[in-house]
Design a protein around this motif. Structure first.
Motif, PDB file in Angstrom:
ATOM      1  N   TRP A  49       0.826  -1.203   0.000  1.00  0.00           N
ATOM      2  CA  TRP A  49       0.000   0.000   0.000  1.00  0.00           C
ATOM      3  C   TRP A  49       0.869   1.266   0.000  1.00  0.00           C
ATOM      4  O   TRP A  49       0.454   2.297  -0.533  1.00  0.00           O
ATOM      5  N   GLN A  50       2.051   1.185   0.573  1.00  0.00           N
ATOM      6  CA  GLN A  50       2.997   2.299   0.407  1.00  0.00           C
ATOM      7  C   GLN A  50       3.274   2.512  -1.081  1.00  0.00           C
ATOM      8  O   GLN A  50       3.265   3.655  -1.565  1.00  0.00           O
ATOM      9  N   ALA A  51       3.528   1.416  -1.795  1.00  0.00           N
ATOM     10  CA  ALA A  51       3.845   1.507  -3.223  1.00  0.00           C
ATOM     11  C   ALA A  51       2.680   2.097  -4.014  1.00  0.00           C
ATOM     12  O   ALA A  51       2.882   2.919  -4.917  1.00  0.00           O
ATOM     13  N   ARG A  52       1.445   1.704  -3.668  1.00  0.00           N
ATOM     14  CA  ARG A  52       0.270   2.222  -4.375  1.00  0.00           C
ATOM     15  C   ARG A  52       0.100   3.710  -4.145  1.00  0.00           C
ATOM     16  O   ARG A  52      -0.166   4.473  -5.082  1.00  0.00           O
ATOM     17  N   LEU A  71      -6.445  11.545  -5.024  1.00  0.00           N
ATOM     18  CA  LEU A  71      -5.567  10.604  -4.325  1.00  0.00           C
ATOM     19  C   LEU A  71      -6.408   9.510  -3.669  1.00  0.00           C
ATOM     20  O   LEU A  71      -6.683   9.521  -2.474  1.00  0.00           O
ATOM     21  N   LYS A  72      -6.837   8.536  -4.484  1.00  0.00           N
ATOM     22  CA  LYS A  72      -7.758   7.502  -4.026  1.00  0.00           C
ATOM     23  C   LYS A  72      -7.095   6.524  -3.061  1.00  0.00           C
ATOM     24  O   LYS A  72      -7.707   6.086  -2.086  1.00  0.00           O
ATOM     25  N   SER A  80       5.504   9.447  -0.075  1.00  0.00           N
ATOM     26  CA  SER A  80       6.144   9.799  -1.345  1.00  0.00           C
ATOM     27  C   SER A  80       7.654   9.919  -1.204  1.00  0.00           C
ATOM     28  O   SER A  80       8.396   9.697  -2.168  1.00  0.00           O
ATOM     29  N   ARG A  81       8.137  10.242  -0.003  1.00  0.00           N
ATOM     30  CA  ARG A  81       9.574  10.430   0.232  1.00  0.00           C
ATOM     31  C   ARG A  81      10.259   9.196   0.805  1.00  0.00           C
ATOM     32  O   ARG A  81      11.439   8.977   0.566  1.00  0.00           O
ATOM     33  N   PHE A  82       9.509   8.422   1.625  1.00  0.00           N
ATOM     34  CA  PHE A  82      10.156   7.371   2.418  1.00  0.00           C
ATOM     35  C   PHE A  82       9.490   6.013   2.237  1.00  0.00           C
ATOM     36  O   PHE A  82       8.289   5.916   1.968  1.00  0.00           O
ATOM     37  N   ALA A  83      10.294   4.971   2.419  1.00  0.00           N
ATOM     38  CA  ALA A  83       9.798   3.598   2.559  1.00  0.00           C
ATOM     39  C   ALA A  83      10.155   3.149   3.970  1.00  0.00           C
ATOM     40  O   ALA A  83      11.230   3.488   4.481  1.00  0.00           O
ATOM     41  N   PHE A  84       9.284   2.408   4.607  1.00  0.00           N
ATOM     42  CA  PHE A  84       9.526   2.084   6.012  1.00  0.00           C
ATOM     43  C   PHE A  84       8.890   0.767   6.403  1.00  0.00           C
ATOM     44  O   PHE A  84       7.966   0.267   5.756  1.00  0.00           O
ATOM     45  N   SER A  85       9.422   0.191   7.470  1.00  0.00           N
ATOM     46  CA  SER A  85       8.896  -1.036   8.059  1.00  0.00           C
ATOM     47  C   SER A  85       8.914  -0.861   9.576  1.00  0.00           C
ATOM     48  O   SER A  85       9.535   0.085  10.095  1.00  0.00           O
TER      49      SER A  85
END
Length: 539
Positions: free
Chosen positions: A363-366, A388-389, A498-503
């Motif tokens: 969902w981050q990617a979407r 921004l659906k 939009s700036r970061f990916a995280f876990s």
């Protein structure tokens, strides 16, 4: 002999007085409560039998202790048990299984009615009478925090305050605040980028506890949008409000349970009184500073440039029923309400968003993909937000699973009809929002799962009963800040993703806590890196 007779007479008088007092309690309190319960029983509404004087409080405490001893669920970064109601409110869950979606229980001599039946919730939603309001005993406990402002007041005073405050949060006004939200989020993005930069030299993702940073963003938004100042000026107010929130929530404000009269309780009450005075003093200083600024700045007289603080000031001045002291209190109380409600709930909701997105990178990617197409410059505006659906679906699903407000509560100030039920005067009505949001009959067998796609066609198509989705409350007292919160959530979450990916970090422990609102008990710890770095690594 005379002394003996005197002592015997005194002891007899004491005994008679004690018996008279107990008889008074029995007749005027217990029998009164029993009459109310009988009115509910004849309508088919039953519940756990109460004990004399304490009602169901001993049973509630026993069930809560049992729940606390049960093993807790921690995250392994792959699974989180989202249904926290059996941990935070186990007595409600147990009684719901025993008595159904509508039942009655008592705390002391106070009678309550629990409803999670969708049709009754719908009727409660449509009920606009002023004979239903916030429970007086709860608002009394919250008085140091909220004064007699819009969140706590009832009747005509509440209606008057709503008339002043509500227009500031209409969608046309909120759209004009998007630029402020973007400005408030940018320092956080820079701070996290600096954290990543310092950690990346060692080949590691940065570890961040996001809670306080998000509170700073939310506080800055409400400060700029409603009070014409930055978060830095109101930082002390927000900090002390948070301390006051924690202090009050430690002492059973919800059901009136406390160690009244004990030394620790008196000490805590002194702490509450001290914080209340400090907060009111700080707010009044800010109000006086703003008044002086208005006098020196003639352009502020333009009606189009007025913010919420100016409207509150004018509301107090134009209300001729308020004396000088009452006018000051009116201003301070409503400022406290907006400061608290405007930042805490939204910041907590963003924290839950990041926690769930950390568990669901797809969902981050979407969100990231959609955002890059609609906002190629990386900055959302009022026109791009409706497009921004993906982030909208995520926000709606997060608010379903983790609504900041756990309850809708109302007290009947007169006998009141809700659907086919007559609620007797004095009864407090409760709806447990997270239980309604997880009802398989409304949401389907996957009700406890994170599935934002259920909102692809809006709330009306997401569940069988739209009244089963009430993250902002319901009825005439629907949260005034709903529009502001939804827009701020979409702006801040989309900019972060939009700036970061995280876990999730291994330090994260999943333990929702109820402190006036449901928040992450030990904060949200994430491992974060630049989104493009994540993509480069994947390639």
């Amino acid at each position: 002999m005379e002394v003996y007779l005197v002592l015997k007479m005194i002891s007899s008088m004491v005994l008679v007085g004690l018996l008279g007092f107990l008889l008074y309690i029995y007749n005027s309190v217990w029998l009164k409560s029993e009459r109310v319960r009988k009115k509910l029983r004849v309508q088919g509404i039953r519940g756990p039998p109460p004990s004399f004087l304490y009602g169901n409080l001993p049973e509630m405490q026993r069930i809560q202790l049992q729940a606390m001893k049960a093993p807790t669920h921690h995250t392994d970064n792959e699974f989180v048990a989202h249904d926290y109601t059996s941990t935070l409110f186990p007595y409600f869950e147990q009684w719901r299984k025993e008595y159904g979606l509508i039942y009655t229980y008592s705390t002391g001599m106070r009678q309550h009615m629990y409803i999670n039946q969708p049709e009754l919730v719908k009727e409660l939603n449509q009920c606009i009478t002023l004979d239903l309001g916030k429970p007086s005993y709860v608002t009394k406990r919250l008085a140091p925090m909220l004064g007699n402002g819009i969140l706590r007041s009832n009747g005509h005073l509440w209606a008057q305050q709503r008339k002043i405050v509500a227009p500031e949060f209409f969608m046309d006004k909120v759209k004009g605040m998007v630029g402020i939200m973007v400005q408030s989020a940018q320092p956080l993005l820079r701070k996290w980028e600096e954290c990543i930069e310092s950690q990346s030299q060692r080949g590691m993702a940065a570890e961040i506890k996001v809670d306080e940073d998000l509170r700073g963003v939310s506080a800055d938004v409400i400060s700029r949008a409603c009070f014409g100042s930055s978060y830095s000026k109101g930082k002390q107010i927000f900090s002390k409000l948070r301390c006051l929130q924690h202090t009050i929530s430690q002492h059973g404000f919800l059901f009136g349970v406390s160690n009244f009269g004990s030394f620790p309780m008196r000490r805590k009450q002194n702490e509450i009184n001290s914080l209340e005075r400090e907060i009111e003093s700080l707010i009044w200083e800010a109000v006086k500073e703003r008044r002086e600024q208005e006098i020196s700045d003639t352009s502020s007289s333009s009606s189009s440039g007025k913010d919420l603080l100016q409207l509150i000031l004018e509301g107090a001045i134009n209300d001729h029923t308020l004396g000088e002291h009452s006018s000051k209190q009116f201003i301070v109380d409503n400022c406290k309400n907006i400061y608290f409600a405007g930042y805490e709930s939204t910041a907590i909701a963003i924290s839950w968003c990041l926690m769930l997105l950390a568990l669901h990178p797809e969902w981050q990617a979407r969100i990231r993909s959609e955002f890059s197409q609609i906002c190629p410059d990386g900055v959302p505006d009022a026109n791009s937000l409706p497009q921004l659906k993906a982030v909208t679906m995520v926000v709606q699903e997060v608010l379903r699973l983790y609504p900041p407000a756990a309850f809708v509560s109302r007290e009947a100030f007169e006998d009141t009809q809700i659907g086919n039920v007559v609620v007797p005067k004095g009864v407090c009505v409760w709806t447990l929002i997270p239980t309604l949001h997880r009802d398989p009959d409304i949401w389907g067998p996957d009700a406890n799962e994170f599935k934002p796609e259920r909102f692809a066609e809006g709330v009306s198509k997401a569940c069988k009963s739209p009244q089963g989705y009430i993250p902002f409350g319901l009825g005439a007292r629907l949260c005034l800040g709903k529009n502001l919160a939804m827009v701020e959530l979409k702006v801040v979450v989309s900019m972060i993703v939009s700036r970061f990916a995280f876990s999730l970090s291994p330090k994260y422990r999943h333990c929702p806590a109820y402190r006036m609102i449901v928040e992450p008990g030990r904060g949200v710890h994430i491992l974060i890196q630049r989104a493009n770095a994540k993509e480069d690594h994947s390639n």
